[in-house]
Design an enzyme around this catalytic site. Sequence first.
Site, PDB file in Angstrom:
ATOM      1  N   LYS A   1     -76.030  60.656 -15.647  1.00  0.00           N
ATOM      2  CA  LYS A   1     -74.673  60.292 -15.140  1.00  0.00           C
ATOM      3  C   LYS A   1     -73.689  61.589 -15.126  1.00  0.00           C
ATOM      4  O   LYS A   1     -72.462  61.721 -14.397  1.00  0.00           O
ATOM      5  CB  LYS A   1     -73.710  59.798 -16.707  1.00  0.00           C
TER       6      LYS A   1
ATOM      7  N   GLU B   1     -64.149  53.826 -16.761  1.00  0.00           N
ATOM      8  CA  GLU B   1     -64.798  52.411 -17.596  1.00  0.00           C
ATOM      9  C   GLU B   1     -65.928  52.791 -18.007  1.00  0.00           C
ATOM     10  O   GLU B   1     -66.668  54.032 -17.747  1.00  0.00           O
ATOM     11  CB  GLU B   1     -64.578  50.884 -16.345  1.00  0.00           C
TER      12      GLU B   1
ATOM     13  N   SER C   1     -83.871  59.564 -16.546  1.00  0.00           N
ATOM     14  CA  SER C   1     -82.743  59.679 -16.197  1.00  0.00           C
ATOM     15  C   SER C   1     -81.738  60.286 -17.379  1.00  0.00           C
ATOM     16  O   SER C   1     -80.732  60.272 -17.591  1.00  0.00           O
ATOM     17  CB  SER C   1     -82.259  57.882 -15.435  1.00  0.00           C
TER      18      SER C   1
HETATM   19  C1  LIG Z   1     -75.949  54.732 -17.443  1.00  0.00           C
HETATM   20  C2  LIG Z   1     -77.848  54.885 -17.234  1.00  0.00           C
HETATM   21  C3  LIG Z   1     -78.123  54.831 -16.260  1.00  0.00           C
HETATM   22  C4  LIG Z   1     -78.825  53.178 -15.059  1.00  0.00           C
HETATM   23  O1  LIG Z   1     -76.730  53.254 -14.785  1.00  0.00           O
HETATM   24  P1  LIG Z   1     -77.729  53.831 -13.317  1.00  0.00           P
HETATM   25  O2  LIG Z   1     -76.358  53.978 -12.570  1.00  0.00           O
HETATM   26  O3  LIG Z   1     -78.264  52.403 -12.546  1.00  0.00           O
HETATM   27  O4  LIG Z   1     -78.530  55.114 -12.766  1.00  0.00           O
HETATM   28  C5  LIG Z   1     -79.913  54.870 -16.338  1.00  0.00           C
HETATM   29  N1  LIG Z   1     -80.165  55.658 -17.117  1.00  0.00           N
HETATM   30  C6  LIG Z   1     -79.476  55.569 -18.535  1.00  0.00           C
HETATM   31  C7  LIG Z   1     -79.795  57.499 -18.464  1.00  0.00           C
HETATM   32  C8  LIG Z   1     -78.778  55.985 -18.427  1.00  0.00           C
HETATM   33  O5  LIG Z   1     -77.272  56.176 -19.112  1.00  0.00           O
END
Ligand SMILES: *Cc1c(COP(=O)(O)O)cnc(C)c1O
Length: 396
Positions: free
Chosen positions: A84, A106, A373
Site C-alpha cells: 500500500k 478512508e 502483498s
Molecule cells: C489492503 C490489502 C490487500 C487488498 O487490497 P488490494 O487493493 O486488493 O491490493 C491485500 N493484501 C494486503 C496485505 C493488504 O494490506
Amino acid sequence: MKTEFGTYGGQHVPPPVLKALAELEQAFEAAKQDPSFKEAYRYYLKQYVGRQSPLYYARNLTETLGGAKIYLKREDLNHTGAHKINNTIGQILLAKRMGKKRIIAETGAGQHGVATATAAALFGMECEIFQGTTDMKRQALNVHRMELLGAKVTGVSQGTMTLQDAVDYAIGKWIERLDDTYFLIGSAVGPHPYPSMVRYFQKIIGEEAKQQIIDQENTLPDYLIACVGGGSNAIGLFADFLEESSVNIIGVEAAGKGLKTKDHAATMTLGKPGIIHGMQTKVLTEADGTISPVYSISAGLDYPGVGPEHAFLEETGRVTYTSATDQEALDAFYRLSKLEGIIPAIESAHAIAEVIKRAPTLPKDNIIIVNLSGRGDKDVGEIINLKNKAARLSRG
Ligand SMILES: *Cc1c(COP(=O)(O)O)cnc(C)c1O
C-alpha cells in the site's frame, strides 16, 4: 458517460467532485510527463520504502507441492509491511505538487490509514482518516499507529460502520474542503482517474518482477497469481504482463465461509454490474439492489465492489478470477509460515491458497509468480483467537 475500461469505470459523483477530479486528472497527467516527479517517486521508493523488493524462489514450498516453480514477490518487506505504501507515496507527492495541505483517506482494517498517515508524516501534511466505528474497535492497534504518526482518526457511525460507509463519508468530507484537501484512495477503485492512478503507482511491482524473473530464469513466468480486494496489488503485479499473451493471470477473491453462504466477498464471481463509490463496476447486491454486507477472515479483502479494470479484464477473458475460502487461506497461512519462515498477511494467504491448488497440477518447468502483498504480523492475534475457539469447540 465516458468509461475507461470497456463499460466499466466513469465518474458517478456529484458535480463539485467532477471539478475536483478534472483538476486531479490534469495534475496527474502533467506529473507523469515530468522527470523530476518520477525521480522523487523512485527516490522515496528506494530509500524510504526499501525497494526493490526481492523475487524469492520458494524452494521448500515448490518441492513440497511437487509441481511448478514458485516465486514470491516480497511486497511484505516494504516499509509498513505491504504494497500500500507504493501508492500513498505516489499520491502524496502528487498532492504536494498540487499545493494541497491536508490529506484525507478512508480505511477499513486500518492498513491504508497507516500507509497514508506514514506518508503524511514524512511530508509534513495534515492528515485525517475516516474509519467505521466497528472497524475501529476491531483494529484498535492500527488506530493507535495512525495516531502515533500524527493523524486524526474520525469514527464513522453510519450504515454498517465499516469500510463502505467510511468511503461515502470521506467523499462527503472532501466536498466540504475541495480547495485545500487531497482525497487519497487506497485501492484501484473510485471514480476516474483513481483506478488508473493507483495502477500507475503500483505497476512497479510487476515491472520489477518481470526483470527479476528474466534475470533468474531467463524467461517470463507461466502464471501470475495475486489476491483481489479492491485490486491494487493485483493490477500492480499484472499491468506489465497484460500484453504478454503467454502469461496466464489469476486473481483470487475471498470466498469467506463459502460461495453458497452469504458470508463472502467474491465480487467478481457472484457480483453484477452496478455503481459503488463513484464507479461503474461489479458489485455484490441484495435482491432489492442495496449493497450486500460482505465478509472475509481478511479485513483487506472485505469489499463489496472491485476495481473497474478487473471487471473489464474478466469480461475480455485476459484474467481469470477465482476464490479461496477462509479455511483454505488459513491452511496456506500456516503452510507458508512453517515451510518458508514467512508469515504472510491473511489477504496474501488467499493467493498462496490458489498456488497450493494449482502448482501440483503443473509441469516442473512451469513458473508461478505470486504476489506476497503483505506480512502477517497484524493477523497473528486474530489467528490465535480462532485457534483457541476451535480447540474449545472440539473439547465440547
Ligand atoms: C489492503 C490489502 C490487500 C487488498 O487490497 P488490494 O487493493 O486488493 O491490493 C491485500 N493484501 C494486503 C496485505 C493488504 O494490506
